[in-house]
Scaffold this active site. Structure first.
Site, PDB file in Angstrom:
ATOM      1  N   SER A 121       0.823  -1.210   0.000  1.00  0.00           N
ATOM      2  CA  SER A 121       0.000   0.000   0.000  1.00  0.00           C
ATOM      3  C   SER A 121       0.848   1.248   0.000  1.00  0.00           C
ATOM      4  CB  SER A 121      -0.849   0.058   1.266  1.00  0.00           C
ATOM      5  OG  SER A 121      -1.536  -1.126   1.462  1.00  0.00           O
ATOM      6  N   HIS A 142      -2.368  -3.180  -6.630  1.00  0.00           N
ATOM      7  CA  HIS A 142      -2.891  -2.817  -5.315  1.00  0.00           C
ATOM      8  C   HIS A 142      -4.404  -2.960  -5.276  1.00  0.00           C
ATOM      9  CE1 HIS A 142      -3.769   0.283  -2.026  1.00  0.00           C
ATOM     10  NE2 HIS A 142      -3.307  -0.801  -1.448  1.00  0.00           N
ATOM     11  N   GLU A 154      -5.203  -0.366  -8.244  1.00  0.00           N
ATOM     12  CA  GLU A 154      -4.176   0.579  -8.667  1.00  0.00           C
ATOM     13  C   GLU A 154      -3.013  -0.251  -9.228  1.00  0.00           C
ATOM     14  OE1 GLU A 154      -4.714   4.360  -5.635  1.00  0.00           O
ATOM     15  OE2 GLU A 154      -3.668   2.610  -4.904  1.00  0.00           O
ATOM     16  N   ASN A 192      -4.630   5.692  -0.962  1.00  0.00           N
ATOM     17  CA  ASN A 192      -4.112   5.744   0.402  1.00  0.00           C
ATOM     18  C   ASN A 192      -3.462   7.083   0.721  1.00  0.00           C
ATOM     19  OD1 ASN A 192      -5.066   3.261   0.919  1.00  0.00           O
ATOM     20  ND2 ASN A 192      -3.114   2.197   0.809  1.00  0.00           N
TER      21      ASN A 192
END
Ligand SMILES: NC(=O)c1ccc[n+]([C@@H]2O[C@H](COP(=O)([O-])OP(=O)(O)OC[C@H]3O[C@@H](n4cnc5c(N)ncnc54)[C@H](O)[C@@H]3O)[C@@H](O)[C@H]2O)c1
Length: 596
Positions: A121, A142, A154, A192
Site C-alpha cells: 500500500s 494494489h 491501482e 491511500n
C-alpha cells in the site's frame, strides 16, 4: 503477444491475500495460495471459505460455483510451490525487508517469464523490484479491502516496468471485472495518499477525546455518505498494517506530520489490539475475524437513558434566519411536532420562507412521504414573524443567519435580553467558534452549536458542539431534541470544522494538491476514491458541488486555527476561485458544467 494467466500465486493469506485468492478463483483462474506455516494456511483457508459461504448465504454465489471456486485453489506452505505460476501477487505484512527477501526468493523459484507483483500500500515498488534480477517484470497490483467487493485496482508501474507487463496486467484486471488506474510509484499511490491522513486525523480526534468513536464514525457516515466511519475502517484494515502504511508514508512522503502515526495506534498494536482480525481494535468484535461489533465498556448507554439525563422540556422553538438552512430547519422542527416561531428581517422575507417551506412539504406529499394532514398540521404549527420579541416565550432558539461573527454576536446579545431564563440558545454556524457567540450573552452555559447539514430535512446528522462553558443540561437537551427530530446527534468540542468538515476538507485539499502535482487526473482520482473506498462522490465531483469558494474558506479556517502546514490551501484551489471557477454554481470548477 499478450500473456496468458492460467495459474497465479498469492503469497500471504491475511486480510488482503485471502480476498485476492477469492477474486482470481471466482474468475476462473487457478490459484496457488501460499502461507508461511500450516496454522497460517488454515487461517487463510477459513477466511476464504467464510467469505464464500457468506456470498452463498446472501444469494450472490451458487453452491456449485462456490465448490468450483474452492477447487481452483491449491493451498501450500512455502514459496517453492510457485514454480509454475504465470504471476505472483505478494500480500505479506508491510515491511520492506520482508518483501525484498520474498521477492529475491520468488525470483529464484518462479519461471523466468513470470510477473512478480506486490500488493503493497505504501512501500516503494521500485525498491522491492531491485531485490530481483527481473525488475522490469515487477509491478504493483494494489487491491482494496475487501478485495472481492471493491472494484478498484491501482496498477503501479516503476520506471523500469516493461510496457507489455503493464498492458498485460491491465488486461487481467479487466478480466477480473475490476477498474484499474495506472500510476507511478509514489507513497500511498492515489487512494491511500488521500485516505490515511484523514484516518490518522480521526484517530487523533478520538485520542484527544474530542468525540467518541461512535460519534466520529457516525459523523462521517451520515455527514458524507461514506460506507464506514474512519475508526471502523481502521479496524477493517488492521491497525498493524495501518501503522506501517502511515509510518512509510511519513518517511517516503515528505515527512508530513499528518502521516506520523497517532501515538495511540502504536500502543494498540503493541497491546495486540489489531482490529477485526484480532477481535478487538477501536471496537470489540464477536470473535477474531468477525465483522460483528459487540458492546464493550465504551459502548454508550442506550439513547433513552442518555435522554433522561437532565434534558429540559422543549415544546416551542424559534428559528432565526431566512436562508436555505433556516428554511430547512423550520420544516424539520415543524414536522417533528414542535411549535415553531420563524423570525426573519421583514414580512417579504417571511413570505418567501413560508413559500419555500410549503413547496418542500408539498414535495413530500407528492413523493408519498407525508400525508396531506401531516403537511397541514406542520404548517399550522409555524408562526411567521419579523420581530425577535416573539421569541420571548420559546424554549429553544436556533440561529441560522449569515456566517458573520459580528452579526451572530449582536443577535445573541439581543436574544439574551428577550428570551426567558432557561432557554437553550443554539447556533448553526459551520465555521465560527461557538464560544464567541456564547460570550455575547450573559448565559454562556445555555449556548450550544447545532450544526445541521444541507439539505436539513434530508441529512440525518447534526453536530452538537459543546463549548467549554456549555452545561451538561444544555448538551443533554440538545441530544434529546436531535433524537426527537429523528436525527443522529454527535457531540464534539468547539474546534474549527467540528468533526465532519475538519476531516473532510483537508482530504479534498490533498486531492487538489495531487492533481496540481500532475500525479494523476481528476477522473482517475475520482474513480480511485469511489471504486477503491466506496465514496459516493470523488473529491473533484464533491468540490464542484460544494463550491470551490466555500471549500477554500473552510480550509483557510482550519489552517488558521490549527497551523498545520499540511492544511495550507492548495494554490490551485486559490487560483480557480480567483478565476471565478467556483464549481457547478458558476458553470465551471474542476469540470465544465455548461456542456453537460
Ligand atoms: N489491510 C488492508 O486494508 C490492505 C489493503 C490493500 C493493501 N494492503 C497491503 O497488503 C499487504 C498485506 O496486508 P494485510 O493487511 O493482508 O496483512 P495481514 O497481516 O492481514 O496478512 C499478512 C499475511 O502474510 C503472511 N506471511 C507473513 N510472512 C510470510 C511469508 N514469508 N510467506 C508467506 N506468508 C507470509 C502472514 O502469515 C499473514 O497471514 C500489505 O502490503 C498491505 O500494505 C492492505
Amino acid at each position: 503477444m499478450a500473456r496468458e494467466f492460467t495459474r497465479v500465486g498469492v503469497v500471504g493469506l491475511g486480510t488482503m491475500g485471502a480476498g485476492i485468492v477469492e477474486v482470481f478463483a471466482r474468475n476462473g483462474v487457478d490459484v496457488t495460495a501460499v502461507e508461511i506455516s500450516d496454522a497460517a494456511l488454515e487461517r487463510g483457508r477459513v477466511t476464504l471459505t467464510g467469505s464464500t459461504d457468506r456470498a452463498v448465504a446472501k444469494g450472490k454465489l451458487a453452491e456449485a460455483e462456490r465448490d468450483a471456486l474452492l477447487a481452483r485453489v491449491d493451498f501450500r506452505v512455502g514459496l517453492d510451490a510457485l514454480h509454475d505460476v504465470d504471476l505472483v501477487i505478494e500480500a505479506v505484512p508491510e515491511h520492506l525487508d520482508l518483501k525484498q527477501r520474498i521477492f529475491a526468493e520468488l525470483d529464484r523459484v518462479c519461471k523466468p517469464e513470470a510477473i512478480l507483483a506486490t500488493n503493497t500500500s505504501s512501500l516503494s515498488v521500485t525498491e522491492i523490484s531491485v531485490a530481483t534480477t527481473r525488475p522490469n517484470q515487477v509491478i504493483g497490483i494494489h487491491f482494496f479491502n475487501p478485495a472481492p467487493v471493491m472494484k478498484l485496482v491501482e496498477v503501479v508501474r516503476t520506471v523500469v516496468t516493461s510496457a507489455d507487463v503493464v498492458a498485460d496486467v491491465e488486461a487481467l484486471c479487466e478480466r477480473l471485472g475490476k477498474v484499474d488506474v495506472t500510476i507511478s510509484d509514489r507513497a500511498g499511490f492515489i487512494a491511500n495518499a488521500l485516505l490515511f491522513g484523514y484516518l490518522n486525523h480521526a484517530v487523533g480526534m478520538f485520542e484527544a477525546r474530542y468525540a467518541t468513536r461512535e460519534d466520529i464514525d457516525a459523523a462521517m457516515k451520515l455527514g458524507c455518505g461514506l460506507p464506514m466511519g474512519p475508526l471502523a475502517l481502521m479496524d477493517l484494515i488492521g491497525l498493524d498494517t495501518a501503522y506501517e502504511i502511515l509510518d512509510t508514508m511519513y518517511r517516503r512522503g515528505g515527512r508530513d506530520r499528518r502521516h506520523a502515526p497517532a501515538p495511540l495506534l502504536k500502543q494498540m498494536v503493541t497491546a495486540g489490539l489489531l482490529g477485526r482480525k484480532s477481535g478487538r481494535g477501536f471496537y470489540t468484535y464477536e470473535r477474531p475475524g468477525s465483522p460483528k461489533v459487540v458492546p464493550d465498556e465504551y459502548t454508550p448507554l442506550a439513547a433513552d437513558a442518555a435522554l433522561a439525563d437532565g434534558a429540559r422540556a422543549i415544546a416551542k422553538v424559534g428559528v432565526v434566519g431566512s436562508g436555505t438552512m433556516a428554511t430547512g430547519i423550520i420544516e424539520v422542527f415543524a414536522k417533528a411536532g414542535y411549535e415553531v416561531v420563524s423570525v426573519t428581517r421583514g414580512a417579504e422575507k417571511s413570505a418567501k420562507v413560508c413559500e419555500a417551506v410549503k413547496t418542500s412539504l408539498n414535495k413530500g406529499v407528492v413523493r408519498g412521504k407525508l400525508s396531506e394532514t401531516d403537511r397541514d398540521e406542520a404548517l399550522g404549527r409555524i408562526t411567521w414573524s419579523a420581530t425577535l420579541e416573539h421569541l420571548a416565550d420559546v424554549d429553544l432558539v436556533v440561529e441560522a443567519v449569515i456566517e458573520e461573527l459580528s452579526v451572530k454576536k449582536a443577535l445573541f446579545a439581543s436574544l439574551d435580553e428577550i428570551c426567558k431564563p432557561g432557554v437553550v440558545l443554539a447556533t448553526t454556524t459551520s465555521s465560527l467558534p461557538v464560544i464567541d457567540v456564547a460570550m455575547a450573552t450573559q448565559r454562556p452555559a445555555d449556548v450550544v452549536g447545532l450544526h445541521f447539514f444541507n439539505p436539513a430535512p434530508i441529512m440525518p446528522l447534526v453536530e452538537i458542539v459543546q463549548t467549554i462553558r456549555t452545561s451538561a443540561e444544555t448538551s443533554a437537551t440538545a441530544r434529546a431534541v436531535c433524537a426527537k427530530l429523528g436525527k443522529t446527534g454527535v457531540v464534539c468540542g468547539d474546534r474549527s470544522g467540528f468533526i465532519v468538515n475538519a476531516l473532510l476538507f483537508p482530504y479534498l485539499n490533498d486531492a487538489v494538491k495531487m492533481l496540481e502535482a500532475s500525479y494523476s487526473t481528476a477522473d482517475d482520482i475520482d474513480y480511485a476514491m469511489k471504486l477503491g473506498c466506496g465514496y459516493p462522490m470523488g473529491p473533484f465531483e464533491l468540490l464542484d458541488v460544494v463550491g470551490l469558494d466555500v471549500s477554500l474558506a473552510i480550509q483557510r479556517e482550519l489552517y488558521l486555527e490549527l497551523r498545520e502546514p499540511g492544511f495550507a490551501p492548495a494554490p490551485l484551489l486559490e487560483h480557480l476561485v480567483t478565476a471565478g471557477y467556483l464549481g457547478r454554481k458558476s458553470g465551471r470548477g474542476f469540470r465544465d458544467h455548461t456542456r453537460r
